[in-house]
Design a protein around this motif. Structure first.
Motif, PDB file in Angstrom:
ATOM      1  N   LYS A   1      11.315   2.228 -10.571  1.00  0.00           N
ATOM      2  CA  LYS A   1      10.345   1.043 -10.529  1.00  0.00           C
ATOM      3  C   LYS A   1       9.024   1.332 -11.183  1.00  0.00           C
ATOM      4  CE  LYS A   1       9.437  -3.259  -9.509  1.00  0.00           C
ATOM      5  NZ  LYS A   1      10.160  -4.432 -10.156  1.00  0.00           N
ATOM      6  N   SER A   2       8.508   2.509 -10.855  1.00  0.00           N
ATOM      7  CA  SER A   2       7.232   2.877 -11.424  1.00  0.00           C
ATOM      8  C   SER A   2       7.062   2.984 -13.130  1.00  0.00           C
ATOM      9  CB  SER A   2       6.751   4.030 -10.810  1.00  0.00           C
ATOM     10  OG  SER A   2       7.382   5.344 -11.265  1.00  0.00           O
ATOM     11  N   PHE A   3       8.197   3.193 -13.509  1.00  0.00           N
ATOM     12  CA  PHE A   3       8.316   2.999 -15.083  1.00  0.00           C
ATOM     13  C   PHE A   3       8.884   1.651 -15.523  1.00  0.00           C
ATOM     14  CE2 PHE A   3       9.379   7.466 -13.570  1.00  0.00           C
ATOM     15  CZ  PHE A   3       8.449   8.174 -14.378  1.00  0.00           C
ATOM     16  N   ASP A   4       9.024   0.733 -14.756  1.00  0.00           N
ATOM     17  CA  ASP A   4       9.423  -0.332 -15.139  1.00  0.00           C
ATOM     18  C   ASP A   4       8.149  -1.378 -15.796  1.00  0.00           C
ATOM     19  OD1 ASP A   4      10.907  -2.987 -15.467  1.00  0.00           O
ATOM     20  OD2 ASP A   4      10.925  -3.437 -13.252  1.00  0.00           O
ATOM     21  N   GLU A   5       8.530  -1.760 -17.116  1.00  0.00           N
ATOM     22  CA  GLU A   5       7.371  -2.586 -17.766  1.00  0.00           C
ATOM     23  C   GLU A   5       7.797  -4.214 -17.955  1.00  0.00           C
ATOM     24  OE1 GLU A   5       6.945  -0.718 -21.427  1.00  0.00           O
ATOM     25  OE2 GLU A   5       5.981   1.069 -20.756  1.00  0.00           O
ATOM     26  N   ASP A   6       8.906  -4.606 -17.794  1.00  0.00           N
ATOM     27  CA  ASP A   6       9.386  -5.887 -17.702  1.00  0.00           C
ATOM     28  C   ASP A   6      10.323  -6.558 -16.690  1.00  0.00           C
ATOM     29  OD1 ASP A   6      11.556  -4.422 -18.340  1.00  0.00           O
ATOM     30  OD2 ASP A   6      12.258  -5.226 -20.149  1.00  0.00           O
TER      31      ASP A   6
ATOM     32  N   CYS B   1       3.985   2.738  -8.004  1.00  0.00           N
ATOM     33  CA  CYS B   1       4.072   1.074  -7.953  1.00  0.00           C
ATOM     34  C   CYS B   1       2.682   0.636  -7.767  1.00  0.00           C
ATOM     35  CB  CYS B   1       5.189   0.662  -7.431  1.00  0.00           C
ATOM     36  SG  CYS B   1       6.734   1.188  -7.845  1.00  0.00           S
ATOM     37  N   GLN B   2       2.321  -0.393  -8.602  1.00  0.00           N
ATOM     38  CA  GLN B   2       1.222  -1.044  -8.086  1.00  0.00           C
ATOM     39  C   GLN B   2       1.614  -2.464  -7.904  1.00  0.00           C
ATOM     40  OE1 GLN B   2      -2.183  -0.431 -10.647  1.00  0.00           O
ATOM     41  NE2 GLN B   2      -2.286   1.781 -10.017  1.00  0.00           N
TER      42      GLN B   2
ATOM     43  N   GLY C   1      13.734  -4.174   6.143  1.00  0.00           N
ATOM     44  CA  GLY C   1      13.829  -3.556   4.675  1.00  0.00           C
ATOM     45  C   GLY C   1      13.023  -4.240   3.884  1.00  0.00           C
ATOM     46  N   TRP C   2      13.097  -4.014   2.601  1.00  0.00           N
ATOM     47  CA  TRP C   2      12.305  -4.825   1.534  1.00  0.00           C
ATOM     48  C   TRP C   2      12.802  -4.576   0.400  1.00  0.00           C
ATOM     49  CZ3 TRP C   2      10.298  -0.367   3.394  1.00  0.00           C
ATOM     50  CH2 TRP C   2       9.809   0.829   2.707  1.00  0.00           C
ATOM     51  N   ILE C   3      12.550  -5.550  -0.589  1.00  0.00           N
ATOM     52  CA  ILE C   3      12.804  -5.648  -2.014  1.00  0.00           C
ATOM     53  C   ILE C   3      11.677  -6.047  -2.764  1.00  0.00           C
ATOM     54  CG2 ILE C   3      14.011  -7.728  -1.763  1.00  0.00           C
ATOM     55  CD1 ILE C   3      15.839  -7.068  -3.958  1.00  0.00           C
ATOM     56  N   ALA C   4      11.454  -5.240  -4.083  1.00  0.00           N
ATOM     57  CA  ALA C   4      10.494  -5.805  -5.140  1.00  0.00           C
ATOM     58  C   ALA C   4      11.449  -6.081  -6.225  1.00  0.00           C
ATOM     59  CB  ALA C   4       9.690  -4.610  -5.274  1.00  0.00           C
ATOM     60  N   PRO C   5      11.695  -7.375  -6.359  1.00  0.00           N
ATOM     61  CA  PRO C   5      13.089  -7.725  -7.255  1.00  0.00           C
ATOM     62  C   PRO C   5      12.449  -8.136  -8.679  1.00  0.00           C
ATOM     63  CG  PRO C   5      12.347  -9.497  -5.792  1.00  0.00           C
ATOM     64  CD  PRO C   5      11.358  -8.439  -5.433  1.00  0.00           C
TER      65      PRO C   5
ATOM     66  N   ARG D   1       0.724  -1.130  -0.088  1.00  0.00           N
ATOM     67  CA  ARG D   1      -0.231   0.151   0.099  1.00  0.00           C
ATOM     68  C   ARG D   1       0.826   1.380  -0.013  1.00  0.00           C
ATOM     69  NH1 ARG D   1      -2.974  -3.221   3.978  1.00  0.00           N
ATOM     70  NH2 ARG D   1      -4.910  -3.824   2.840  1.00  0.00           N
ATOM     71  N   LEU D   2       1.952   1.142   0.790  1.00  0.00           N
ATOM     72  CA  LEU D   2       2.838   2.263   0.706  1.00  0.00           C
ATOM     73  C   LEU D   2       3.378   2.741  -0.530  1.00  0.00           C
ATOM     74  CD1 LEU D   2       5.128   1.883   3.966  1.00  0.00           C
ATOM     75  CD2 LEU D   2       3.421   3.617   3.626  1.00  0.00           C
ATOM     76  N   MET D   3       3.761   1.489  -1.213  1.00  0.00           N
ATOM     77  CA  MET D   3       4.454   1.902  -2.607  1.00  0.00           C
ATOM     78  C   MET D   3       3.514   2.408  -3.682  1.00  0.00           C
ATOM     79  SD  MET D   3       7.280  -1.125  -2.833  1.00  0.00           S
ATOM     80  CE  MET D   3       7.800  -0.564  -4.307  1.00  0.00           C
ATOM     81  N   LEU D   4       2.289   2.464  -3.354  1.00  0.00           N
ATOM     82  CA  LEU D   4       1.435   3.121  -4.177  1.00  0.00           C
ATOM     83  C   LEU D   4       1.780   4.622  -4.423  1.00  0.00           C
ATOM     84  CD1 LEU D   4      -1.974   1.855  -3.075  1.00  0.00           C
ATOM     85  CD2 LEU D   4      -0.764   1.225  -5.387  1.00  0.00           C
ATOM     86  N   ASP D   5       2.363   5.194  -3.430  1.00  0.00           N
ATOM     87  CA  ASP D   5       2.895   6.522  -3.364  1.00  0.00           C
ATOM     88  C   ASP D   5       3.996   6.950  -4.239  1.00  0.00           C
ATOM     89  OD1 ASP D   5       0.907   7.548  -1.688  1.00  0.00           O
ATOM     90  OD2 ASP D   5       2.027   7.334  -0.173  1.00  0.00           O
TER      91      ASP D   5
END
Length: 484
Positions: free
Chosen positions: A297-302, A164-165, A322-326, A157-161
Motif C-alpha cells: 500500500k505504501s507504493f500505491d499511487e492511484d 502509509c500516510q 480489524g480494518w481495511i484501507a480500501p 498513526r500505526l500505519m505510518l510504520d
C-alpha cells in the motif's frame, strides 16, 4: 539503534539464504563500515546481535564466522505455476481445523493463534473491564458503520510504520481481517471472476473465493521472496484477472518478506493491467527485524491497493477487530461491510483505542517479536531433530508459523487422523491451496512459550510421519511384488 539492527538483518538474511555457509568467514568490521557508511561501533553492535541469534561466532584476531554447527535444513520447494484458474475445494478440511476442541482438550499446533498469556495484554483487559463498568450507552449502540473515529485515528498513526500516510476517513473498521478480505474481494469481483493468489495461501481467502463463486489462479511462490512476478505477468496476459491477493509480509504460511523492489514492480504490473491488489498485512507487525517491512500500500499511487489487517494476530483473536484501507474502493467496501456484519462491536473498539493511545502496543510487540524469534529457532531445531531426514523447513522472517514439507506422496490429512489418539492436531498443507496441492506439507504454530509438552508433541508428530512413510513404502513394495 536502527542502523545496527538493519545491518544485522541484512547479514542474517544472507546467512539464512546460504550465501555464507557454516565455517565461512564473514566480512570484516572495517569493510562493512566502509561499504555501508556506518561507524565501526555500529558494525560491532550488529555482530553482537548476530552472536545473540546464534548466526555469528567471533574468533580471536580472525574476525567473525558462521558457526560450524549451524546446519540449515533445506527450504520448501518453490511452488509450480497453475495451468488454469480453478474452483476452490478443501472446505471440509478447513472446517475440521477451525472446529477443533478447546485448547485444553487437544494440542492444536495448526491454528493461527498468537500467544495470549503475556503480561503486556493486562492493560487491554483492564480497559475492557473499565469500559464495561462505565455503563456508557455508547458501548451498547451500533456505532458508525466505518468504525469508531478514535480507533481509526490511532490505526492511521500505526500505519505510518508501514510507509502509509492515511487519515481516519480512509479506514473502515471490520470484524477481524477475515471480514476485511471478504469485503475487499466482493467489492471488486463478481461470481465467475478470477483472482490471482500466492501459493500456498491463507485458507480463509480460498474459502471466501469458493463462497462467492470465484476462481483462484495459484502463482508460483518462492519461500524467501514471494510470488514470481514473471509468472504473474504471463498470467495477466493470458487470463482476465480481476484482482491479485497476497500476504507479502511475514507470509502465512511460508513466513517470507517480499523485497521492496518486488513490491514496487508488483504495483507497476497492477497499474499496467489495471487490476486491484488485495494486501493481507495481518502479520507484518510481528516481523523480527526493525523497522517493520513496508506495505505494498505504501507504493500505491492511484488507490488500487486494498490494505487489510487486524489485531487478531498481534493482540488477541477474540477481539474480532480489524480494518481495511480500501483506496478508490471505499464506498463499495462500506456497502459490502453493511451487507456482511454491519457495524463492528463498540466495546472492543473503545478498549483498543485507549490501549493504543496509552502506548501499550509497541512494548507488547517488542516482547512478542523476541519471543517468536526464539520460538522459531527452537521449533526448527525440534523439527530437524525429530522429523525424518530430508524434511524441508521454511525460514520465517516474522510471525509464528512454520511450513514443513515431507517427501512427495506423503498424506498430511492421514497424518492428522493418526495424531487424533495422541490429542494433537496440525494444519494439513492441502487447505492452503485452491486445488488441494501441498498434501505432503503441514503448518505448525510456535507462538506459545516452549514447554516439554510441545516438544513431546513435535517428537510424536515426527515419529508418526516416519511410521506412515514406512507403511507407504511397505505397501508399495508389496504392490510391486504382486505385479511382478
Amino acid at each position: 539503534m536502527t542502523l545496527y539492527l538493519n545491518l544485522a538483518k541484512l547479514l542474517g538474511t544472507r546467512i539464512e539464504q546460504g550465501l555464507y555457509r557454516p565455517g565461512d568467514r564473514l566480512p570484516s568490521v572495517r569493510s562493512l563500515s566502509q561499504e555501508h557508511g556506518v561507524s565501526l561501533s555500529t558494525v560491532q553492535q550488529a555482530y553482537r546481535h548476530l552472536e545473540d541469534m546464534g548466526l555469528a561466532s567471533p574468533r580471536p584476531k580472525s574476525g567473525y564466522f558462521v558457526p560450524l554447527g549451524r546446519q540449515m535444513p533445506a527450504l520448501p520447494q518453490t511452488s509450480r505455476a497453475a495451468q488454469r484458474p480453478v474452483e476452490v475445494s478443501q472446505w471440509d478440511h478447513v472446517l475440521e481445523l477451525i472446529s477443533s476442541p478447546g485448547r485444553h482438550e487437544v494440542l492444536s499446533l495448526g491454528r493461527g493463534r498468537p500467544d495470549i498469556s503475556g503480561p503486556t495484554l493486562k492493560p487491554l483487559l483492564r480497559n475492557l473491564s473499565r469500559q464495561a463498568r462505565r455503563q456508557d450507552p455508547d458501548v451498547l449502540t451500533y456505532g458508525n458503520i466505518r468504525g469508531d473515529i478514535r480507533l481509526r485515528e490511532q490505526i492511521a498513526r500505526l500505519m505510518l510504520d508501514s510507509g502509509c500516510q492515511l487519515a481516519a476517513e480512509d479506514l473502515v473498521i471490520t470484524t477481524g481481517c477475515h471480514e476485511a478480505l471478504s469485503a475487499a474481494v466482493r467489492a471488486i469481483c463478481q461470481p465467475g471472476d478470477i483472482v490471482a493468489v500466492d501459493s500456498p495461501s491463507f485458507h480463509g481467502v480460498m474459502q471466501a473465493l469458493k463462497g462467492f463463486g470465484m476462481k483462484a489462479l495459484e502463482l508460483p511462490t518462492d519461500p524467501l521472496t514471494g510470488i514470481n512476478l514473471d509468472a504473474l505477468e504471463m498470467a495477466l496476459e493470458q487470463w482476465p484477472i480481476k484482482a491479485i491477493q497476497l500476504t507479502p509480509n511475514c507470509n502465512n504460511p511460508l513466513g517470507y518478506i517480499m523485497p521492496d523492489a518486488n513490491k514496487r514492480a508488483l504495483v507497476a504490473l497492477a497499474q499496467r493491467f489495471d487490476v486491484a491488489i488485495i494486501e493481507d498485512d495481518v502479520y507484518a507487525d510481528l516481523a523480527y527485524s526493525y523497522p517493520r517491512p513496508r506495505s505494498i500500500k505504501s507504493f500505491d499511487e492511484d488507490g488500487r491497493v486494498l490494505f487489510c489487517s487486524s489485531f487478531s494476530k498481534t493482540l488477541a483473536p477474540g477481539l474480532r477487530v480489524g480494518w481495511i484501507a480500501p483506496g478508490r474502493y471505499l464506498e463499495q467496501v462500506v456497502h459490502m461491510k453493511y451487507l456482511g456484519t454491519g457495524s463492528t462491536a463498540q466495546l472492543p473498539q473503545l478498549a483498543l483505542a485507549e490501549y493504543l493511545k496509552d502506548g501499550h502496543y509497541e512494548p507488547h510487540l517488542r516482547r512478542l517479536r523476541a519471543q517468536y524469534l526464539r520460538n522459531r529457532d527452537l521449533m526448527v531445531d525440534w523439527v530437524s531433530r525429530y522429523f525424518p531426514a530430508g524434511t524441508r523447513i521454511s525460514r520465517p522472517q516474522g510471525s509464528f508459523m512454520l511450513w514443513v514439507e515431507m517427501p512427495q506422496g506423503f498424506d498430511s490429512q492421514k497424518l492428522n487422523r493418526a495424531l487424533l489418539p495422541h490429542k494433537i492436531q496440525i494444519a494439513p498443507g492441502s487447505i492452503f491451496s485452491a486445488a488441494g496441492k501441498y498434501r505432503n506439507c503441514i503448518r505448525l504454530n510456535y507462538a506459545e512459550p516452549p514447554s516439554a509438552t510441545i516438544e513431546a508433541a513435535v517428537k510424536q508428530i515426527g515419529a508418526t510421519i516416519a511410521e506412515l512413510i514406512e507403511e507407504a513404502d511397505l505397501q508399495q513394495a508389496q504392490e510391486v511384488g504382486q505385479w511382478r
